[in-house]
Write a protein that holds these residues in place. Structure first.
Motif, PDB file in Angstrom:
ATOM      1  N   VAL A 136      -3.651  -9.158  15.240  1.00 25.36           N
ATOM      2  CA  VAL A 136      -4.510  -8.102  14.716  1.00 25.36           C
ATOM      3  C   VAL A 136      -5.418  -8.744  13.673  1.00 25.36           C
ATOM      4  O   VAL A 136      -4.965  -9.497  12.818  1.00 25.36           O
ATOM      5  N   ARG A 139      -9.385  -4.780   9.175  1.00 30.20           N
ATOM      6  CA  ARG A 139      -8.891  -4.178   7.938  1.00 30.20           C
ATOM      7  C   ARG A 139      -8.690  -2.671   8.133  1.00 30.20           C
ATOM      8  O   ARG A 139      -9.429  -2.026   8.857  1.00 30.20           O
ATOM      9  N   ARG A 141      -5.531   0.631   8.188  1.00 31.22           N
ATOM     10  CA  ARG A 141      -4.443   1.012   9.083  1.00 31.22           C
ATOM     11  C   ARG A 141      -4.965   1.566  10.400  1.00 31.22           C
ATOM     12  O   ARG A 141      -4.539   1.136  11.479  1.00 31.22           O
ATOM     13  N   GLY A 144      -6.616  -1.107  12.438  1.00 30.23           N
ATOM     14  CA  GLY A 144      -5.610  -2.030  12.947  1.00 30.23           C
ATOM     15  C   GLY A 144      -4.876  -1.459  14.148  1.00 30.23           C
ATOM     16  O   GLY A 144      -4.664  -2.150  15.154  1.00 30.23           O
ATOM     17  N   MET A 148      -4.950  -2.985  17.944  1.00 33.21           N
ATOM     18  CA  MET A 148      -3.720  -3.382  18.637  1.00 33.21           C
ATOM     19  C   MET A 148      -3.546  -2.607  19.938  1.00 33.21           C
ATOM     20  O   MET A 148      -3.084  -3.162  20.948  1.00 33.21           O
ATOM     21  N   ILE A 165      -0.435 -11.179  12.374  1.00 29.67           N
ATOM     22  CA  ILE A 165      -1.556 -10.804  11.520  1.00 29.67           C
ATOM     23  C   ILE A 165      -2.429 -12.042  11.353  1.00 29.67           C
ATOM     24  O   ILE A 165      -2.036 -13.025  10.729  1.00 29.67           O
ATOM     25  N   ASP A 170      -5.678  -8.442   5.578  1.00 26.13           N
ATOM     26  CA  ASP A 170      -5.090  -7.147   5.231  1.00 26.13           C
ATOM     27  C   ASP A 170      -3.617  -7.089   5.652  1.00 26.13           C
ATOM     28  O   ASP A 170      -3.147  -6.081   6.197  1.00 26.13           O
ATOM     29  N   TRP A 171      -2.893  -8.152   5.337  1.00 23.45           N
ATOM     30  CA  TRP A 171      -1.522  -8.267   5.841  1.00 23.45           C
ATOM     31  C   TRP A 171      -0.580  -7.175   5.337  1.00 23.45           C
ATOM     32  O   TRP A 171       0.296  -6.729   6.113  1.00 23.45           O
ATOM     33  N   THR A 173      -1.092  -3.997   4.874  1.00 23.44           N
ATOM     34  CA  THR A 173      -1.316  -2.804   5.689  1.00 23.44           C
ATOM     35  C   THR A 173      -0.756  -2.988   7.089  1.00 23.44           C
ATOM     36  O   THR A 173      -0.009  -2.134   7.602  1.00 23.44           O
ATOM     37  N   HIS A 174      -1.095  -4.100   7.726  1.00 23.78           N
ATOM     38  CA  HIS A 174      -0.682  -4.302   9.116  1.00 23.78           C
ATOM     39  C   HIS A 174       0.814  -4.570   9.235  1.00 23.78           C
ATOM     40  O   HIS A 174       1.442  -4.190  10.235  1.00 23.78           O
ATOM     41  N   THR A 177       2.590  -1.314   9.523  1.00 24.67           N
ATOM     42  CA  THR A 177       2.417  -0.759  10.872  1.00 24.67           C
ATOM     43  C   THR A 177       3.297  -1.496  11.872  1.00 24.67           C
ATOM     44  O   THR A 177       3.954  -0.869  12.721  1.00 24.67           O
ATOM     45  N   LEU A 178       3.317  -2.806  11.785  1.00 24.27           N
ATOM     46  CA  LEU A 178       4.088  -3.594  12.751  1.00 24.27           C
ATOM     47  C   LEU A 178       5.587  -3.350  12.635  1.00 24.27           C
ATOM     48  O   LEU A 178       6.309  -3.399  13.628  1.00 24.27           O
TER      49      LEU A 178
END
Length: 325
Positions: A136, A139, A141, A144, A148, A165, A170-171, A173-174, A177-178
């Motif tokens: 991903v 930037r 959510r 992202g 994805m 990532i 923007d690690w 945030t992602h 989500t992950l």
């Protein structure tokens, strides 16, 4: 014709007139499916074939065995349907799987690479043989998630083996989500990546703070900064390591091409410079898999042989130095 990202060479295959995309995908399916089921030549090789001997290393998070040589898709898979370059790519996948490899790494940053990978895997029914990784690279959510979802569509999968990532963009945030996606079974593993030593301080901080499954970094004979802190930390934290730029982005291999191999190359079962350089990368025990990029079947087959035979210890390279200047 664009250069191969890792094995750029003045030698070029002759270009036949482009065939239609539909006809090409039918031929690709026949070629690689036939290979996957086993050709007479492969059956005759039996246990001595590369597929029986490629080394694997465990993913620390689960113990799952991962073959040590994979394929990167940067540049090489970003090609137009029907082009001569596109027509070579089923052979690249065939060579990877034939050797016992499985890891295919891509990114939405790589143009058409995700879509091409998905088309070829779907056309050949080879998704079951592949460990598919992508990234991903955006930037926010919502953006992202959108990206994805698009990667899943392009790769033609419902679940990814590994989502990373890309370059730590923007690690926080992602990563949140992950974790949700992993809990829901949409990804099997999650990770972070970078390709330059200039980002190692931030990468190290992330690795110390977050329990990611994979780290992808650059590492080669002439880019050894990862040995100091990143590779030992990955081993300490139980993180699998994928190596990008194992040939120094191609420059290292180009400098060595044309020179004779050192006599001691035979001692580590290396018959080409590519194999020798990949064996250097694999000699670090923290490395799980290297992913040299290529768009040429013969180079994929050559790369894969680095994952067979002897892998020397770290002290070997102190005794046998290479002048890559």
């Amino acid at each position: 014709m664009r250069p191969d990202p890792e094995h750029d060479s003045p030698f070029r295959l002759p270009c036949n007139p482009p065939m239609s995309r539909a006809r090409f995908l039918r031929l690709a399916a026949a070629t690689v499916t036939g290979f996957a089921l086993g050709t007479p030549a492969a059956a005759a090789r039996g246990a001595s074939s590369p597929a029986a001997t490629m080394l694997t290393r465990p993913i620390p998070a689960t113990g799952e065995a991962l073959p040590v040589i994979g394929c990167g898709t940067y540049v090489g898979f970003d090609v137009a349907p029907g082009s001569a370059e596109y027509q070579r790519l089923p052979g690249v996948l065939q060579a990877l799987f034939d050797a016992g490899g499985s890891v295919i790494d891509s990114s939405p940053m790589y143009g058409r690479a995700e879509a091409v990978t998905g088309e070829l895997l779907a056309a050949t029914g080879a998704h079951r043989q592949a460990f598919v990784a992508t990234k991903v690279w955006t930037r926010g959510r919502a953006e992202g998630i959108r990206q994805m979802e698009e990667s899943l569509r392009r790769l033609q999968v419902e679940r990814l083996d590994l989502m990373q990532i890309h370059n730590l963009v923007d690690w926080p945030t992602h990563l949140a989500t992950l974790r949700d996606w992993k809990a829901a079974g949409r990804v099997r593993y999650l990770g972070v990546t970078h390709y330059t030593a200039g980002a190692y301080a931030e990468l190290e901080a992330v690795m110390r703070a977050e329990p990611v499954d994979f780290v992808q970094i650059n590492y080669s004979l002439d880019e050894r900064e990862a040995e100091r802190r990143i590779l030992p930390l990955a081993a300490e934290r139980g993180m699998a390591v994928i190596i990008n730029r194992p040939f120094g982005g191609g420059g290292l291999l180009r400098r060595l091409r044309g020179r004779p191999l050192p006599p001691w190359a035979a001692d580590i079962d290396a018959s080409s410079w590519a194999q020798l350089l990949l064996k250097f990368v694999l000699s670090h025990s923290a490395v799980t898999c290297a992913i040299p990029g290529t768009s040429r079947p013969e180079h994929m087959a050559d790369n894969a042989l680095a994952g067979t035979g002897a892998i020397p210890g770290r002290d070997f390279w102190e005794r046998h130095r290479i002048d890559a200047g």
